[in-house]
Design a protein around this motif. Structure first.
Motif, PDB file in Angstrom:
ATOM      1  N   ARG A   1       0.870  -1.181   0.000  1.00 26.73           N
ATOM      2  CA  ARG A   1       0.000   0.000   0.000  1.00 26.73           C
ATOM      3  C   ARG A   1       0.909   1.234   0.000  1.00 26.73           C
ATOM      4  O   ARG A   1       1.018   1.933   1.005  1.00 26.73           O
ATOM      5  CB  ARG A   1      -0.920  -0.017   1.221  1.00 26.73           C
ATOM      6  N   PRO A   2       1.565   1.500  -1.129  1.00 28.20           N
ATOM      7  CA  PRO A   2       2.569   2.558  -1.168  1.00 28.20           C
ATOM      8  C   PRO A   2       2.019   3.962  -0.938  1.00 28.20           C
ATOM      9  O   PRO A   2       2.759   4.835  -0.488  1.00 28.20           O
ATOM     10  CB  PRO A   2       3.166   2.429  -2.573  1.00 28.20           C
ATOM     11  N   PHE A   3       0.749   4.177  -1.192  1.00 31.71           N
ATOM     12  CA  PHE A   3       0.210   5.522  -1.070  1.00 31.71           C
ATOM     13  C   PHE A   3      -0.277   5.859   0.345  1.00 31.71           C
ATOM     14  O   PHE A   3      -0.602   7.007   0.632  1.00 31.71           O
ATOM     15  CB  PHE A   3      -0.906   5.747  -2.094  1.00 31.71           C
ATOM     16  N   ASP A   4      -0.298   4.865   1.236  1.00 31.24           N
ATOM     17  CA  ASP A   4      -0.706   5.134   2.619  1.00 31.24           C
ATOM     18  C   ASP A   4       0.251   6.118   3.297  1.00 31.24           C
ATOM     19  O   ASP A   4      -0.138   6.813   4.217  1.00 31.24           O
ATOM     20  CB  ASP A   4      -0.792   3.850   3.436  1.00 31.24           C
ATOM     21  N   ARG A   5       1.472   6.184   2.840  1.00 28.30           N
ATOM     22  CA  ARG A   5       2.427   7.139   3.432  1.00 28.30           C
ATOM     23  C   ARG A   5       2.005   8.585   3.150  1.00 28.30           C
ATOM     24  O   ARG A   5       2.487   9.512   3.788  1.00 28.30           O
ATOM     25  CB  ARG A   5       3.840   6.866   2.940  1.00 28.30           C
ATOM     26  N   LEU A   6       1.092   8.780   2.193  1.00 26.68           N
ATOM     27  CA  LEU A   6       0.606  10.116   1.850  1.00 26.68           C
ATOM     28  C   LEU A   6      -0.611  10.536   2.656  1.00 26.68           C
ATOM     29  O   LEU A   6      -1.130  11.626   2.473  1.00 26.68           O
ATOM     30  CB  LEU A   6       0.251  10.175   0.356  1.00 26.68           C
TER      31      LEU A   6
END
Length: 152
Positions: free
Chosen positions: A143-148
């Motif tokens: 879930r690479p976009f959770d850091r955003l």
């Protein structure tokens, strides 16, 4: 799905304010997850809970699932596909703790992320950006976009 994430909660005596019938616990969790998040929670005959709004795409359907519920000696264990969806797991943890559960601290089971504690809220209370990011499906087991996600 690339792998399995496991969550375990221990309940004392009395076990909890969940119904005494183990087959009813998943149904009670579904009702409480809906109340906590405002999202539709579907329950299948096998006890699997599916939240269609949250992003996981499979060849069968969209949505995050909690499946393979196990009940043993005042312990409730549930499984989901990895990666763990932060909104779903934070709210599941809140529901289980509110029912009297104590989260297992073993390193091989799901643990909360302190940065995600603020996700323990109704879906509509989240920012539009966070709702967009959390509704996105995982990519190749990540879930690479959770850091955003918005910071507290």
């Amino acid at each position: 799905m690339v792998g399995i994430i496991v969550g375990t909660w221990h309940f004392g005596e009395p076990q909890s304010d969940f119904p005494g019938d183990e087959s009813s616990i998943a149904a009670a969790v579904a009702v409480r997850l809906h109340a906590a998040t405002g999202l539709r929670v579907e329950q299948r005959e096998d006890g699997t809970l599916r939240i269609p709004k949250l992003g996981r795409l499979t060849f069968l359907a969209a949505g995050e699932e909690l499946f393979d519920w196990a009940f043993n000696d005042h312990i409730v264990t549930v499984h989901a596909g990895i990666p763990a969806h932060p909104y779903l797991w934070e709210n599941l943890d809140a529901v289980m703790r509110a029912a009297g559960g104590r989260r297992d601290t073993d390193v091989c089971v799901w643990q909360p992320n302190p940065a995600h504690a603020r996700l323990q809220t109704c879906w509509d209370s989240l920012s539009p950006r966070d709702r967009f990011l959390l509704a996105m499906p995982s990519l190749w087991g990540a879930r690479p976009f959770d850091r955003l996600l918005s910071q507290p």
